[in-house]
Scaffold this active site. Structure first.
Site, PDB file in Angstrom:
ATOM      1  N   CYS A 179      20.893  18.473 -52.477  1.00  0.00           N
ATOM      2  CA  CYS A 179      19.650  17.821 -52.040  1.00  0.00           C
ATOM      3  C   CYS A 179      19.669  16.284 -51.590  1.00  0.00           C
ATOM      4  O   CYS A 179      20.690  15.623 -51.721  1.00  0.00           O
ATOM      5  CB  CYS A 179      18.411  17.999 -53.227  1.00  0.00           C
ATOM      6  SG  CYS A 179      17.976  19.655 -53.786  1.00  0.00           S
ATOM      7  N   GLU A 183      17.813  13.752 -52.201  1.00  0.00           N
ATOM      8  CA  GLU A 183      17.649  12.721 -53.180  1.00  0.00           C
ATOM      9  C   GLU A 183      18.920  12.130 -53.744  1.00  0.00           C
ATOM     10  O   GLU A 183      19.502  11.156 -53.743  1.00  0.00           O
ATOM     11  CB  GLU A 183      16.864  13.222 -54.574  1.00  0.00           C
ATOM     12  CG  GLU A 183      15.267  13.322 -53.942  1.00  0.00           C
ATOM     13  CD  GLU A 183      15.036  14.773 -53.322  1.00  0.00           C
ATOM     14  OE1 GLU A 183      16.055  15.516 -52.991  1.00  0.00           O
ATOM     15  OE2 GLU A 183      13.977  15.454 -53.628  1.00  0.00           O
ATOM     16  N   CYS A 222      17.079  17.358 -59.461  1.00  0.00           N
ATOM     17  CA  CYS A 222      16.980  16.007 -58.658  1.00  0.00           C
ATOM     18  C   CYS A 222      16.193  15.065 -59.766  1.00  0.00           C
ATOM     19  O   CYS A 222      16.666  13.760 -59.668  1.00  0.00           O
ATOM     20  CB  CYS A 222      16.115  15.889 -57.472  1.00  0.00           C
ATOM     21  SG  CYS A 222      17.198  16.695 -56.005  1.00  0.00           S
ATOM     22  N   ASN A 246      19.444  16.576 -47.187  1.00  0.00           N
ATOM     23  CA  ASN A 246      20.119  17.766 -47.533  1.00  0.00           C
ATOM     24  C   ASN A 246      21.213  18.356 -46.956  1.00  0.00           C
ATOM     25  O   ASN A 246      21.227  18.276 -45.576  1.00  0.00           O
ATOM     26  CB  ASN A 246      18.807  18.854 -48.203  1.00  0.00           C
ATOM     27  CG  ASN A 246      17.937  19.188 -46.864  1.00  0.00           C
ATOM     28  OD1 ASN A 246      18.017  18.281 -45.831  1.00  0.00           O
ATOM     29  ND2 ASN A 246      17.587  20.441 -46.593  1.00  0.00           N
ATOM     30  N   GLU A 280      23.405  21.886 -46.959  1.00  0.00           N
ATOM     31  CA  GLU A 280      23.434  23.167 -47.459  1.00  0.00           C
ATOM     32  C   GLU A 280      25.147  23.821 -47.298  1.00  0.00           C
ATOM     33  O   GLU A 280      25.664  23.203 -46.658  1.00  0.00           O
ATOM     34  CB  GLU A 280      22.528  24.085 -46.715  1.00  0.00           C
ATOM     35  CG  GLU A 280      21.143  23.607 -46.879  1.00  0.00           C
ATOM     36  CD  GLU A 280      19.985  24.285 -46.342  1.00  0.00           C
ATOM     37  OE1 GLU A 280      20.180  25.287 -45.720  1.00  0.00           O
ATOM     38  OE2 GLU A 280      18.870  23.981 -46.677  1.00  0.00           O
ATOM     39  N   CYS A 303      13.170  18.656 -56.999  1.00  0.00           N
ATOM     40  CA  CYS A 303      13.507  19.744 -57.784  1.00  0.00           C
ATOM     41  C   CYS A 303      13.729  19.310 -59.141  1.00  0.00           C
ATOM     42  O   CYS A 303      14.212  18.030 -59.281  1.00  0.00           O
ATOM     43  CB  CYS A 303      14.529  20.459 -57.178  1.00  0.00           C
ATOM     44  SG  CYS A 303      15.994  20.037 -57.299  1.00  0.00           S
TER      45      CYS A 303
END
Ligand code: THU
Length: 151
Positions: free
Chosen positions: A65, A67, A106, A54, A56, A103
């Site tokens: 993210c 993924e 994703c 990830n 940010e 999430c």
């Protein structure tokens, strides 16, 4: 049906290897706002593994993210027939932490990858300790997914 595994010994060797690769990169997460570490590793039909973490952003909603980072890594290498994704995440290695599950955004990104490979993708979700692993698939995580056409 999704299942939970609570011992690494119950995992196939290649899945444990994928989870370990995801865990290895999770330490590189750029997570200064949440302190939440996520690592993802995808395995393609070529047998190669691509990882991501990830990333940010000060404008929180722009965070990326782990993924999609891993999926984009595979795609950037021209190797995007993904069969399996392993995701590990948590604030720390507390063995009592629950597995991290992708999430909603994703899930849609993983679903697109399943359209590319032309089959369901196996999804292994784990805590950072690799002591609790949810075993599922993208079809189960995102039923009746939005798509424009069968690829
Ligand atoms: N995160 C992921 O990378 N993958 C997930 O499946 C869940 C959430 C990241 C986004 C953010 O950097 C941090 O975890 C906390 O939400």
């Amino acid at each position: 049906m999704s299942t939970i595994i609570t011992s690494r010994d119950d995992l196939p060797k290649d899945i444990l290897e994928l989870l370990i690769e995801a865990k290895k990169v999770s330490v590189n997460a750029y997570n200064r706002y949440s302190n939440f570490f996520v690592g993802a590793a995808v395995k393609t039909t070529s047998g190669k593994i691509y990882t991501g973490t990830n990333l940010e952003n000060a404008s929180y909603g722009l965070s990326i993210c782990a993924e999609p980072a891993a999926i984009m890594n595979a795609n950037s290498n021209g190797d995007n027939n993904i069969e399996i994704i392993a995701i590990v995440g948590g604030f720390n290695e507390d063995p009592k932490q629950e597995p991290v599950t992708p999430c909603g955004r994703c899930r849609q990104v993983i679903y697109e990858a399943s359209q590319i490979v032309g089959k369901d993708i196996k999804v292994y979700c784990s805590n950072l300790n690799l002591s609790k692993i949810r075993v599922t698939t993208i079809e189960e995580l995102l039923p009746f997914a939005f798509h424009l056409k069968e690829v």
